[in-house]
Enzyme design. Structure first.
Site, PDB file in Angstrom:
ATOM      1  N   ASP A  47     -12.792 -37.579 -85.500  1.00  0.00           N
ATOM      2  CA  ASP A  47     -12.622 -36.871 -86.767  1.00  0.00           C
ATOM      3  C   ASP A  47     -13.362 -37.693 -87.812  1.00  0.00           C
ATOM      4  OD1 ASP A  47     -11.847 -35.686 -89.106  1.00  0.00           O
ATOM      5  OD2 ASP A  47      -9.700 -36.092 -88.879  1.00  0.00           O
ATOM      6  N   LYS A  91     -19.699 -38.054 -96.708  1.00  0.00           N
ATOM      7  CA  LYS A  91     -19.598 -36.726 -96.106  1.00  0.00           C
ATOM      8  C   LYS A  91     -19.810 -35.630 -97.146  1.00  0.00           C
ATOM      9  CE  LYS A  91     -16.255 -34.045 -93.352  1.00  0.00           C
ATOM     10  NZ  LYS A  91     -14.899 -34.125 -92.771  1.00  0.00           N
ATOM     11  N   GLU A 102     -12.614 -28.450 -87.549  1.00  0.00           N
ATOM     12  CA  GLU A 102     -11.388 -29.245 -87.676  1.00  0.00           C
ATOM     13  C   GLU A 102     -10.112 -28.433 -87.465  1.00  0.00           C
ATOM     14  OE1 GLU A 102     -11.848 -31.281 -91.420  1.00  0.00           O
ATOM     15  OE2 GLU A 102     -13.552 -32.434 -90.691  1.00  0.00           O
ATOM     16  N   ASP A 126      -5.763 -26.955 -93.978  1.00  0.00           N
ATOM     17  CA  ASP A 126      -6.337 -28.293 -93.805  1.00  0.00           C
ATOM     18  C   ASP A 126      -6.991 -28.786 -95.101  1.00  0.00           C
ATOM     19  OD1 ASP A 126      -7.812 -30.529 -93.107  1.00  0.00           O
ATOM     20  OD2 ASP A 126      -8.964 -29.555 -91.524  1.00  0.00           O
TER      21      ASP A 126
END
Lengths: 723, 170
Positions: A9, A71, A172, A194
């Site tokens: 992850d 990211k 994810e 999420d």
């Protein structure tokens, strides 16, 4: 024994790695014994590179050499809104590269975003190798479901640079659902909510035994827990400015302290209803006077600060449910993923929205890596035990005349999928055609993400309308797009991985791999006496009458700080259920976590009720490993900014002319009578799809001819009428 | 769905353009949405690229082609509007594939037609029913809808509206 493949992850703030062996999923802790590792890369003056917690500690000393939250930048264009914000706020240098790409400059060196990500992946790989005791070369990497093709492609490149064969780019929420439902023979419809450090995803899935079908997904790649932190930073800075007249935002060191405080307060409020924020000596003014910040913050105040951000997520949820064709009460369960979902205010609002209690026993920080590991194991084992039927999060479009983008594949279409359109040339003897591919939900080309463009010239020249070119759009199971153009007459094809102009070419990738700069990463350090790690003390997880265990271990060391910020060496506290007896912490197993205890290294250092934490320069120095996200960007990312896409308009002339041929060559007559040579090269898509007129604006010929440098036009029978 | 031998996979990939979506998913033309979903799941177990990654590249690409067509078929058949447009196309001998974007726009148009009436008289009485409903005269609205249905006896939307109007009128 089967091959080893890990699940990673790769988070905005923290990353996590897991593996499935002998039917058991384990999160592999780093050398500090922590399940998650900060997604931070620090470039030392001596050329060495630190990744993770050691790097995070560096932020306060060398903000310009420490790259965090990368990211948020991966797979983006230099001119994008996100990059502009980062430039304004980040202490590290973001510079423009060729073709609107971006690089991070550290000293004399420049790094592409995939290379930075590769360093984090490389660290995760090393952690896994150290724990498993054998080399690891294969991985499944989880990305936000709402990542576009550019971001997925860049992530895949990162894996390659890190020496990993990326078996799959996995969404994810899908990973989380897999982790939840794998091998349980469920028949359920669930939503995965999420909220990570920098992105929000919602997916609705149907789990039917071994099949995990994503019904819909939606998200916001500009919204995450770091935006919550920014709100608190703003509040603290504003209050400080009113009180002292000093703008803390101008001082990078003060700003870093605010960020650490804001992040700590968020985590504190996940456990308590009130926290005490103390930042002694936040700044020294020109008279040499030192100022501090002391303030209590209740969860109610905090909720008011971030409420609109939270509400934004539910608009996205509305969209996902509607796309899935379900209503909240149809759902059998709601899973919460991501660190910020520990906040009671999130749990409360989610409960209210979905009209049900979120699932318990899911560790929001680990569930994604665990799901990725399950899938990785499945991809290297001879038997397929789970089938993931995922969707593409964004519509795939092709640029047409008038700056519009016509839908070819709709969002939430299952993948893999392929669609073909047929085009023809627009002029006699035309040399080449130009194809632009977009992803997004707007009919206006510039409001979508440009994935790439390519020109196709490998066809036999002919009179206009005679050449037939099939353009095939494909989305594979990674969600990655490729486009092929084929000349029907000769079968000659030009195939392209749609390379965004700012992305890395094969050659550049090879160069980066040859350079081997990831080799400079200092291997997972062995702690010496001066290294201190601040871990977690989830107070609530420990019954009040339980004596607190004090234990001197190196792994998962926890520091308690008193008001004077002195370290209390004997104050190392470990969560009861995770206290490793030996420095080498045992891997955390994947058994559903019992309540909020599985949080080693994720909660703030807490003292007592009300929980308090202090921040001073000293604290920050030893705070080498607080592994949750550090606030990275201020400003409000919730204002969903859509990047303007610079559509090149200089490509006028022969190479732009394309006509969708489909079946009716006589459609070309639509254009008859006008002198096409004046067009400056629009490409026409002529089809039988008269239905287009129902939903897409159609060009009148005048509009068409006034628009230079555009590519394709969707013309159909109906388009005659407005003329 | 049983495992397939390599020769069968290659044969299927070769003739795939001749199969319509129902044949591909082993479905009857009147298959329910639930049937469609189950067929998609069981077909995916056979053709999903993940399940076939060990095959040699020729076979893998054949399986990949089938998998893409399977998702295409599912994307059309699972949605009533797209499926309607596809059925129309099949009925008129228009080929075994439909472009997804087209199926959607055709489907939307069909849907709009259903919702507003496909015939001039149907539309007329449906509009009258709406006016009555706005005034709160549900009995009158039900009568108008009843009349609209004589022109479009298979309009499901009109039927459901009529049912609702009758309930309100009580």
């Amino acid at each position: 024994m089967s091959e080893i493949a890990i699940g990673i992850d790769l988070g905005t703030s923290n990353s996590c790695v897991a593996v499935m062996q002998n039917g058991k999923v384990e999160v592999l802790p780093n050398a500090y014994g922590e399940a998650t590792t900060a997604s931070v890369v620090a470039f030392r003056e001596d050329g060495g590179i630190n990744v993770g917690n050691a790097a995070k500690a560096n932020i306060i000393h060398c903000p310009d050499r420490t790259v965090h939250s990368s990211k948020r930048l991966i797979g983006r264009y230099f001119f994008s809104q996100e990059v502009k914000k980062a430039q304004a706020i980040c202490s590290y240098q973001i510079i423009e590269a060729e073709n609107h790409g971006l690089r991070i400059q550290v000293g004399e060196e420049c790094f592409s975003l995939p290379e930075i990500a590769a360093m984090i992946l490389s660290e995760m790989k090393s952690i896994a190798e150290a724990r498993i005791g054998q080399p690891v070369t294969k991985a499944v990497i989880a990305v936000p479901a709402y990542f576009n093709d550019n971001q997925r492609q860049a992530t895949k490149d990162a894996g390659r640079i890190a020496g990993l064969e990326v078996l799959r780019i996995l969404n994810e929420p899908t990973a989380a659902a897999l982790s939840y439902g794998f091998g349980r023979g469920l028949s359920q419809r669930v939503a995965v909510w999420d909220l990570g450090g920098g992105t929000f995803d919602i997916s609705v899935l149907e789990i039917g035994d071994d099949v995990f079908e994503v019904l819909s997904t939606a998200g916001d790649t500009f919204l995450g827990g770091e935006d919550f932190d920014d709100r608190l930073i703003d509040l603290l800075a504003d209050e400080f400015a009113v009180r002292t007249g000093i703008n803390l935002r101008n001082d990078p060191f003060a700003l870093e302290k605010l960020k650490v405080a804001a992040e700590g307060a968020k985590k504190g409020l996940s456990l308590e209803s009130e926290v005490e924020i103390r930042i002694p000596d936040v700044i020294t003014d020109e008279n040499g006077e030192s100022h501090s910040i002391e303030r209590s913050l209740t969860s109610i105040e905090y909720a008011a600060l971030v409420n609109d951000l939270v509400q934004t997520t539910f608009k996205v949820c509305d969209e996902a449910l509607q796309q899935a064709g379900v209503v909240a009460r149809d759902l059998d369960g709601v899973m919460l993923v991501g660190g910020p979902t520990r906040l009671p205010l999130i749990r409360d609002t989610v409960r209210e929205y979905f009209q049900q209690e979120p699932r318990e026993g899911i560790d929001p920080d680990r569930v994604v890596a665990m799901g990725a590991a399950i899938h990785a194991a499945s991809l290297v084992s001879p038997d397929q035990e789970a089938y993931l039927l995922d969707v593409t999060p964004l519509s795939l479009r092709i640029g047409i005349v008038g700056g519009l983008a016509e839908k070819v594949i709709e969002r939430n279409t299952p993948v893999p999928i392929e669609q073909t359109r047929t085009f023809t040339t627009f002029k006699d003897g035309q040399e080449s055609v130009e194809i632009k591919v977009f992803q997004g939900e707007s009919q206006e080309a510039e409001d979508n993400e440009l994935l790439g463009q390519f020109s196709f010239a490998d066809f036999d020249k002919g009179a206009r309308g005679e050449v037939e070119i099939d353009v095939t759009f494909e989305i594979n199971t990674d969600g990655i797009v490729s486009v092929t153009a084929t000349d029907r007459a000769t079968g000659r094809a030009a195939s392209t991985r749609i390379t965004l102009s700012s992305g890395l070419s094969e050659d550049e990738l090879d160069d980066i791999i040859d350079q081997g700069r990831t080799d400079r990463i200092e291997q997972t350090p062995v702690l010496d006496e001066n290294d201190h790690v601040i871990g977690a003390i989830p107070l609530k997880s420990i019954p009040a009458d339980t004596p607190v265990i004090f234990e001197e271990t190196r792994a998962s060391k926890t520091k308690l700080l008193d008001d004077d910020s002195d370290l209390i060496e004997e104050g190392d506290i470990l969560p009861l259920d995770e206290a490793p007896a030996v420095p080498e912490a045992a891997p955390v197993t994947a058994a559903p976590a019992e309540g909020p205890t599985g949080e080693s290294g994720e909660a703030p250092q807490l003292k007592s009720e009300p929980s308090a934490f202090d921040l001073s320069e000293k604290t920050a120095q030893v705070n080498s490993s607080d592994p949750d996200e550090i606030a990275a960007f201020s400003g409000n990312f919730a204002e969903k900014a859509v990047d303007p896409i610079a559509i090149s308009t200089e490509d006028e002339g022969d190479e732009l002319d394309l006509i969708d041929l489909d079946d009716d060559a006589e459609d070309l007559d639509l254009l008859g009578g006008d002198d096409e040579d004046d067009l400056g090269g629009p490409i026409l898509e002529l089809g039988r799809d008269a239905e287009l007129a129902d939903t897409e604006p159609v060009m009148t010929k005048d509009e068409l001819f006034e628009t230079p440098g555009t590519d394709l036009s969707a013309l159909d029978d109906d388009s005659e009428e407005p003329r | 769905m049983p495992e397939m031998a390599p020769t069968e996979i290659k044969a299927l990939a070769r003739i795939i353009d001749e199969l319509d979506y129902y044949q591909l998913l082993h479905l009857k033309p009147n298959a329910s949405p639930r049937d469609v979903k189950l067929a998609f799941h069981s077909t995916s177990r056979v053709f999903h690229p993940d399940a076939n990654r060990h095959l040699d590249s020729d076979l893998r690409s054949a399986v990949g082609d089938i998998a893409k067509r399977v998702t295409e078929a599912y994307q059309v058949l699972r949605d009533a509007r797209r499926r309607g447009a596809y059925d129309d196309q099949l009925g008129s001998g228009g080929g075994s594939r439909i472009r997804l974007a087209e199926a959607l726009t055709a489907g939307s148009r069909q849907d709009t037609e259903t919702r507003q009436g496909r015939t001039p008289q149907g539309r007329q009485y449906f509009n009258l029913a709406n006016l009555d409903a706005k005034r709160g005269d549900w009995a009158a609205a039900a009568r108008q809808l009843q009349t609209a249905l004589t022109f479009e006896p298979d309009n499901e939307f009109f039927k459901s509206e009529l049912k609702a109007a009758r309930e309100k009128a009580r």
